[in-house]
Design a protein around this motif. Structure first.
Motif, PDB file in Angstrom:
ATOM      1  N   GLU A   6       0.853  -1.081   0.085  1.00  0.00           N
ATOM      2  CA  GLU A   6      -0.092  -0.046  -0.143  1.00  0.00           C
ATOM      3  C   GLU A   6       0.834   1.237  -0.181  1.00  0.00           C
ATOM      4  OE1 GLU A   6      -3.527   0.274   0.047  1.00  0.00           O
ATOM      5  OE2 GLU A   6      -3.365  -1.810  -0.388  1.00  0.00           O
ATOM      6  N   PRO A   7       0.502   2.263  -0.777  1.00  0.00           N
ATOM      7  CA  PRO A   7       1.343   3.537  -0.671  1.00  0.00           C
ATOM      8  C   PRO A   7       1.223   4.216   0.919  1.00  0.00           C
ATOM      9  CG  PRO A   7      -0.535   3.894  -2.059  1.00  0.00           C
ATOM     10  CD  PRO A   7      -0.615   2.333  -1.645  1.00  0.00           C
ATOM     11  N   TYR A   9       0.601   7.299   3.086  1.00  0.00           N
ATOM     12  CA  TYR A   9      -0.156   8.665   3.155  1.00  0.00           C
ATOM     13  C   TYR A   9       0.339   9.378   4.266  1.00  0.00           C
ATOM     14  CZ  TYR A   9      -2.566   6.779  -0.903  1.00  0.00           C
ATOM     15  OH  TYR A   9      -2.883   6.245  -2.163  1.00  0.00           O
ATOM     16  N   GLY A  10      -0.039  10.684   4.168  1.00  0.00           N
ATOM     17  CA  GLY A  10      -0.106  11.618   5.577  1.00  0.00           C
ATOM     18  C   GLY A  10       1.312  11.654   6.001  1.00  0.00           C
ATOM     19  N   ALA A  13       4.191   9.486   4.833  1.00  0.00           N
ATOM     20  CA  ALA A  13       4.770   9.709   3.693  1.00  0.00           C
ATOM     21  C   ALA A  13       5.592  11.100   3.530  1.00  0.00           C
ATOM     22  CB  ALA A  13       3.603   9.965   2.661  1.00  0.00           C
TER      23      ALA A  13
END
Length: 77
Positions: A6-7, A9-10, A13
């Motif tokens: 999963e990439p 985020y937030g 990242a």
């Protein structure tokens, strides 16, 4: 089972992005050396005090560069 992750985020990242953007010690040392050479590379207008100041600045920039390359020798000259 898939190897796709999963990439991020937030904040996770953002933290990784910031780490990737940080300058390496070598990049910083190169910039310091370039600035010192630009400032003190032409000694044709230096007086006695100017030579002493330039020598100290250039010596320190070389120490920083050698430290970044992990090639600094222990304090002696």
């Amino acid at each position: 089972m898939s190897n796709i992750r999963e990439p991020l985020y937030g904040t996770a990242a953002a933290a990784i992005r910031d780490q990737l953007r940080e300058n390496t010690d070598l990049e910083v040392a190169i910039r310091v050396a370039q600035k010192m050479l630009a400032a003190y590379g032409d000694s044709s207008t230096f007086g006695e005090h100017g030579y002493a100041h330039a020598h100290g600045a250039l010596s320190e920039s070389l120490r920083i560069l050698l430290r970044a390359l992990d090639a600094e020798q222990g304090g002696g000259q």
